[in-house]
Design a protein around this motif. Structure first.
Motif, PDB file in Angstrom:
ATOM      1  N   ASN A   1      27.152 -56.327  17.984  1.00 49.88           N
ATOM      2  CA  ASN A   1      26.398 -55.092  17.750  1.00 49.88           C
ATOM      3  C   ASN A   1      27.393 -53.945  17.857  1.00 49.88           C
ATOM      4  O   ASN A   1      28.479 -54.097  18.437  1.00 49.88           O
ATOM      5  CB  ASN A   1      25.215 -54.940  18.719  1.00 49.88           C
ATOM      6  N   PRO A   2      27.092 -52.772  17.292  1.00 45.93           N
ATOM      7  CA  PRO A   2      28.082 -51.685  17.281  1.00 45.93           C
ATOM      8  C   PRO A   2      28.562 -51.277  18.668  1.00 45.93           C
ATOM      9  O   PRO A   2      29.677 -50.764  18.808  1.00 45.93           O
ATOM     10  CB  PRO A   2      27.337 -50.538  16.594  1.00 45.93           C
ATOM     11  N   GLY A   3      27.726 -51.501  19.680  1.00 42.92           N
ATOM     12  CA  GLY A   3      28.114 -51.132  21.034  1.00 42.92           C
ATOM     13  C   GLY A   3      29.288 -51.922  21.577  1.00 42.92           C
ATOM     14  O   GLY A   3      29.870 -51.542  22.596  1.00 42.92           O
ATOM     15  N   LYS A   4      29.659 -53.017  20.919  1.00 45.06           N
ATOM     16  CA  LYS A   4      30.808 -53.813  21.353  1.00 45.06           C
ATOM     17  C   LYS A   4      32.130 -53.199  20.900  1.00 45.06           C
ATOM     18  O   LYS A   4      33.196 -53.639  21.325  1.00 45.06           O
ATOM     19  CB  LYS A   4      30.694 -55.240  20.812  1.00 45.06           C
ATOM     20  N   ALA A   5      32.073 -52.213  20.020  1.00 45.52           N
ATOM     21  CA  ALA A   5      33.292 -51.550  19.549  1.00 45.52           C
ATOM     22  C   ALA A   5      33.856 -50.666  20.654  1.00 45.52           C
ATOM     23  O   ALA A   5      33.116 -49.982  21.367  1.00 45.52           O
ATOM     24  CB  ALA A   5      32.990 -50.706  18.315  1.00 45.52           C
ATOM     25  N   LYS A   6      35.173 -50.666  20.764  1.00 43.06           N
ATOM     26  CA  LYS A   6      35.850 -49.811  21.738  1.00 43.06           C
ATOM     27  C   LYS A   6      37.049 -49.142  21.057  1.00 43.06           C
ATOM     28  O   LYS A   6      37.919 -49.832  20.546  1.00 43.06           O
ATOM     29  CB  LYS A   6      36.337 -50.624  22.943  1.00 43.06           C
ATOM     30  N   LEU A   7      37.075 -47.819  21.080  1.00 45.98           N
ATOM     31  CA  LEU A   7      38.237 -47.105  20.589  1.00 45.98           C
ATOM     32  C   LEU A   7      39.254 -47.003  21.714  1.00 45.98           C
ATOM     33  O   LEU A   7      38.892 -46.776  22.874  1.00 45.98           O
ATOM     34  CB  LEU A   7      37.843 -45.723  20.079  1.00 45.98           C
ATOM     35  N   GLY A   8      40.550 -47.165  21.376  1.00 50.10           N
ATOM     36  CA  GLY A   8      41.570 -47.245  22.410  1.00 50.10           C
ATOM     37  C   GLY A   8      42.375 -45.977  22.610  1.00 50.10           C
ATOM     38  O   GLY A   8      42.620 -45.560  23.733  1.00 50.10           O
TER      39      GLY A   8
END
Length: 451
Positions: A287-294
């Motif tokens: 789901n989009p919530g699993k994305a993490k910007l570094g």
């Protein structure tokens, strides 16, 4: 010291370190050249009172939460600024308070001060080391990385615990730094996961200004998922600050797993004006919530490089995108973006893949610091080593148990396993994390063409 923007100097040194001439490099149209440095930090080990034999009362530092260029010298030495996060911490058992589960983290060194380090790199000899460290302070007093008190802006409602399950309290000035940049006057700008906050500090680490949701930053940013606040920060050629929100906002507690976008925030320090833009996360996550910007770094003219990472289609991905904000719509200070009400009505940031880190030797989970070097071909990336620690548990009945298999009742002081059985002999302790994650690694990726 030379002007760090003399492109010919750095480009020539890096190519020479690979045994390549400019002419030979021009023939390599599809290859990415890599160079790896293990960052040494023996002089900056963190004192630790525990008796685990692997640590000998010392914990490795973790200056890998963000990266900024400091200088390029005539002899080829390159200096970076890097920043730690809130300090050594780890998962706790489920912490029960008055019958309710409360979020918690172990802090084995609660007096740790988030700090800015200088990494000195010698490309010709393959050496990299921490050569200085500046602790962050408020009114001359060192801050900690302990959570902000419940009810305050930036609170994650976490309880900070010792390994003996003692409540360590909170810190009004606590920060979890995740982004760093330096302005023309030599001041540091740092972004934080708690608030999210953006702070300005002088060259000695004294915090001069602090921006928070509703207090200098758009109030909607208070809807960040706890510990998913601002994960990167950069300054463009105009002196404007740009900060990333790590993952999609959780507006009204309803959008963390459904919002297709996270946000980039722009702050003009001179006028205090802020703007926000939509960043479209990749579509391969559960789901989009699993994305993490570094991290984010400005490359000029409204364009940036951004690390996006997370598990996609079951496999960890770490990618660098070129992001263009020149045509992006400025967002209102509300949750319409996260609720999907703006689909087809706005232009999000444009993005294109520049580098798949895992296709070129990256093998750690967290790529968290990013710099484009002056040759505009070489991208420096650093990992967060989590201070080389994780949390273990001793339980004779469960030799392979995980700390999250247990619960702790603060009222009775009892530990129970996942079957509800009391386990008075269970003890929690510090142990090294995975070998691939323990070291701070700084990698240079040199592209066939300049950006």
């Amino acid at each position: 010291m030379t002007n760090p923007w003399k492109k010919w100097l750095l480009s020539g040194l890096l190519l020479a370190s690979y045994g390549m001439t400019d002419l030979q490099a021009a023939d390599v149209q599809s290859e990415v050249q890599t160079q790896t440095f293990i960052v040494q930090a023996a002089a900056y080990q963190i004192p630790y009172a525990g008796n685990e034999p692997e640590f000998r009362h010392r914990i490795n530092p973790g200056y890998g939460s963000a990266l900024a260029l400091k200088a390029v010298h005539e002899d080829g030495t390159i200096e970076f600024y890097a920043v730690t996060d809130r300090g050594p911490n780890g998962d706790t058992p489920k912490y029960m308070h008055q019958g309710k589960q409360v979020a918690g983290k172990f802090f084995p060194t609660p007096n740790f001060t988030p700090s800015i380090g200088v990494i000195t790199v010698h490309p010709r000899t393959q050496r990299a080391e921490i050569t200085a460290s500046v602790p962050l302070k408020v009114n001359g007093k060192r801050i900690s990385g302990l959570p902000v008190a419940k009810g305050m802006t930036g609170s994650t409602n976490e309880i900070a615990l010792s390994l003996a399950m003692q409540n360590l309290g909170t810190d009004t000035n606590g920060l979890d730094p995740e982004g760093i940049a330096v302005d023309r006057d030599g001041n540091f700008w740092i972004s934080d996961e708690y608030g999210p906050f953006i702070v300005k500090a002088d060259k000695h680490g004294n915090i001069l200004e602090k921006y928070a949701p509703g207090k200098g930053l758009p109030s909607i940013l208070a809807s960040r998922v706890p510990n998913r606040g601002s994960e990167g920060l950069t300054i463009d050629e105009r002196g404007h600050i740009f900060a990333l929100i790590q993952s999609p906002l959780n507006v009204d507690g309803k959008t963390a797993k459904t919002a297709k976008y996270t946000r980039i925030v722009e702050l003009d320090p001179a006028t205090k004006e802020t703007k926000m833009y939509a960043y479209p996360v990749d579509t391969g996550y559960k789901n989009p919530g699993k994305a993490k910007l570094g991290d984010i770094t400005s490359i000029g003219n409204g364009q940036f490089l951004i690390i996006e990472q997370g598990k996609q289609n079951g496999a960890m991905q770490n990618r660098i995108y070129k992001v263009d904000l020149r045509q992006a719509t400025v967002l209102e200070n509300n949750g319409d973006l996260e609720y999907g009400r703006l689909e087809g009505k706005i232009k999000p940031a444009a993005k294109e893949l520049v580098l798949d880190l895992r296709a070129h030797g990256w093998n750690t989970e967290k790529a968290e610091g990013l710099v484009l070097l002056p040759d505009r071909r070489t991208i420096a990336v650093i990992n967060d080593n989590d201070f080389g620690i994780t949390i273990g548990v001793t339980d004779p009945a469960r030799p392979n148990a995980d700390v999250t298999d247990y619960s702790y009742d603060a009222a009775t002081g009892t530990v129970t396993d996942k079957d509800g059985k009391k386990v008075p002999q269970a003890k929690f302790y510090l142990r090294p994390n995975d070998p691939s994650e323990q070291e701070t690694r700084l990698l240079f990726f040199t592209l066939p063409h300049s950006l």
